[in-house]
Design an enzyme around this catalytic site. Structure first.
Site, PDB file in Angstrom:
ATOM      1  N   GLN A  71     -10.306   2.281   3.770  1.00  0.00           N
ATOM      2  CA  GLN A  71      -9.131   2.305   4.631  1.00  0.00           C
ATOM      3  C   GLN A  71      -9.282   3.433   5.662  1.00  0.00           C
ATOM      4  OE1 GLN A  71      -4.422   3.265   4.031  1.00  0.00           O
ATOM      5  NE2 GLN A  71      -5.340   1.818   2.589  1.00  0.00           N
ATOM      6  N   ASN A 115       5.652  -8.849  12.079  1.00  0.00           N
ATOM      7  CA  ASN A 115       4.275  -8.619  11.633  1.00  0.00           C
ATOM      8  C   ASN A 115       3.731  -9.826  10.879  1.00  0.00           C
ATOM      9  OD1 ASN A 115       4.409  -6.022  12.708  1.00  0.00           O
ATOM     10  ND2 ASN A 115       4.910  -5.067  10.746  1.00  0.00           N
ATOM     11  N   TYR A 161       2.531  10.176  -0.177  1.00  0.00           N
ATOM     12  CA  TYR A 161       3.724   9.659   0.502  1.00  0.00           C
ATOM     13  C   TYR A 161       5.003  10.041  -0.237  1.00  0.00           C
ATOM     14  CZ  TYR A 161       0.352   6.505   2.827  1.00  0.00           C
ATOM     15  OH  TYR A 161      -0.698   5.969   3.519  1.00  0.00           O
ATOM     16  N   ASP A 194       0.837  -1.200   0.000  1.00  0.00           N
ATOM     17  CA  ASP A 194       0.000   0.000   0.000  1.00  0.00           C
ATOM     18  C   ASP A 194       0.871   1.249   0.000  1.00  0.00           C
ATOM     19  OD1 ASP A 194      -2.934   1.126   0.822  1.00  0.00           O
ATOM     20  OD2 ASP A 194      -1.363   2.254   1.848  1.00  0.00           O
ATOM     21  N   HIS A 218      -8.145   9.455  -1.000  1.00  0.00           N
ATOM     22  CA  HIS A 218      -7.388   9.468   0.248  1.00  0.00           C
ATOM     23  C   HIS A 218      -8.196  10.047   1.414  1.00  0.00           C
ATOM     24  CE1 HIS A 218      -2.945   9.491   1.726  1.00  0.00           C
ATOM     25  NE2 HIS A 218      -3.781   9.119   2.680  1.00  0.00           N
ATOM     26  N   SER A 256      -2.234   2.439  10.403  1.00  0.00           N
ATOM     27  CA  SER A 256      -1.738   2.639  11.774  1.00  0.00           C
ATOM     28  C   SER A 256      -2.281   1.555  12.706  1.00  0.00           C
ATOM     29  CB  SER A 256      -2.112   4.033  12.300  1.00  0.00           C
ATOM     30  OG  SER A 256      -1.494   5.043  11.538  1.00  0.00           O
ATOM     31  N   PRO A 257      -2.203   0.273  12.308  1.00  0.00           N
ATOM     32  CA  PRO A 257      -2.806  -0.788  13.125  1.00  0.00           C
ATOM     33  C   PRO A 257      -2.082  -1.035  14.440  1.00  0.00           C
ATOM     34  CG  PRO A 257      -1.525  -1.749  11.348  1.00  0.00           C
ATOM     35  CD  PRO A 257      -1.565  -0.268  11.087  1.00  0.00           C
ATOM     36  N   ASN A 262     -10.805   7.122   5.126  1.00  0.00           N
ATOM     37  CA  ASN A 262     -11.121   8.144   6.130  1.00  0.00           C
ATOM     38  C   ASN A 262     -12.526   8.720   5.983  1.00  0.00           C
ATOM     39  OD1 ASN A 262      -8.406   8.315   7.448  1.00  0.00           O
ATOM     40  ND2 ASN A 262      -7.789   8.950   5.384  1.00  0.00           N
ATOM     41  N   LYS A 271       3.166  -0.428   8.713  1.00  0.00           N
ATOM     42  CA  LYS A 271       4.409   0.024   8.098  1.00  0.00           C
ATOM     43  C   LYS A 271       5.579  -0.667   8.794  1.00  0.00           C
ATOM     44  CE  LYS A 271       6.472   3.643   9.531  1.00  0.00           C
ATOM     45  NZ  LYS A 271       6.833   5.018   9.927  1.00  0.00           N
TER      46      LYS A 271
END
Length: 262
Positions: free
Chosen positions: A148, A227, A38, A33, A96, A175-176, A127, A217
């Site tokens: 997302q 992870n 970014y 992703d 986004h 941001s899990p 969002n 990330k």
């Protein structure tokens, strides 16, 4: 869409980002992703090209930034994205944020056209609040595939998750790991200690049990591996309930233009 992916936010170093992407793919990751905002689409593309994994085996997602969500700008930005990534198309293209130039009719008119033109296979949102999910669904001719949003044990987003699933949309958590806030958290640390695993693995396993895809990330091989190991972790009903009962609401990503702030 694989339920565990690699997030690439802040991975902008010209050596670190491609190496991390290639390492993740060699490790078994098949979901990557990124986003226009970014500033690393070209580096992510380098990592994909560097790996020995066939492009058709990789689920690749990117996002169009808020200022480019008008019809013409969205078309141009999407073509720029695939050029930067060095691919013919992406598997998923997200809005986004529902902010700035976002207009449900014009934005999704562009996204629908991008599907027809083969630039993306699927469209997604990011969002969005529950009422905006329904509005987006009504505006788009093609089904919205994924949503997302920030989600982790310290910001569980029950209403957003429920609205997403009710509309037949796949929930995806960014941001899990709450940007590291899950580390040292008493409840999560106790569960991690029971299984002799990290708090990261516990958080990712909890999300998986909720039916939520996670895209943590990571740049180092050690963190990527940790992870990935979460896929083997099974939490029991009591452990899942203990996390479910956390009453915290720690939002890590909270810009003024976030729809919950309006």
């Amino acid at each position: 869409m694989p339920m565990l992916g690699m997030g690439t936010w802040e991975l902008t170093d010209e050596q670190t980002c491609p190496e991390a992407v290639a390492t993740a793919l060699e490790m078994g990751y098949r979901h990557v992703d990124t986003a226009q905002a970014y500033g690393n689409e070209h580096l992510v593309g380098d990592g994909i090209a560097r790996s020995e994994v066939d492009r058709e085996d990789i689920f690749l997602a990117t996002k169009i930034w808020n200022s480019d969500l008008g019809y013409d700008d969205a078309i141009d930005a999407a073509y720029d994205a695939v050029d930067n990534l060095g691919v013919d198309s992406v598997d998923l293209l997200y809005v986004h944020w529902p902010a700035e130039a976002y207009d449900p009719v014009e934005t999704f008119r562009a996204f629908d056209e991008l599907v027809e033109e083969g630039v993306t296979e699927r469209i997604g949102i990011s969002n969005f609040e529950p009422e905006q999910i329904e509005e987006a669904q009504a505006a788009a001719d093609h089904e919205i595939f994924a949503h997302q949003f920030e989600c982790h044990p310290l910001l569980q987003q029950e209403a957003v998750r429920e609205a997403t699933v009710e509309h037949g949309i796949e929930p995806v958590a960014y941001s899990p790991l709450a940007r590291g806030e899950v580390f040292g958290h008493e409840v999560i640390s106790d569960i991690a200690g029971t299984h002799n695993v990290s708090e990261a693995q516990v958080s990712l396993a909890w999300l998986r049990e909720q039916g939520v895809t996670a895209i943590p990330k990571a740049s180092s091989e050690a963190h990527l591996h940790d992870n990935w190991a979460s896929l083997s972790l099974q939490l029991d009903d009591g452990e899942l309930a203990a996390i479910d009962e956390l009453a915290e609401s720690r939002r890590m990503v909270d810009p003024d233009f976030g729809p919950w702030n309006r």
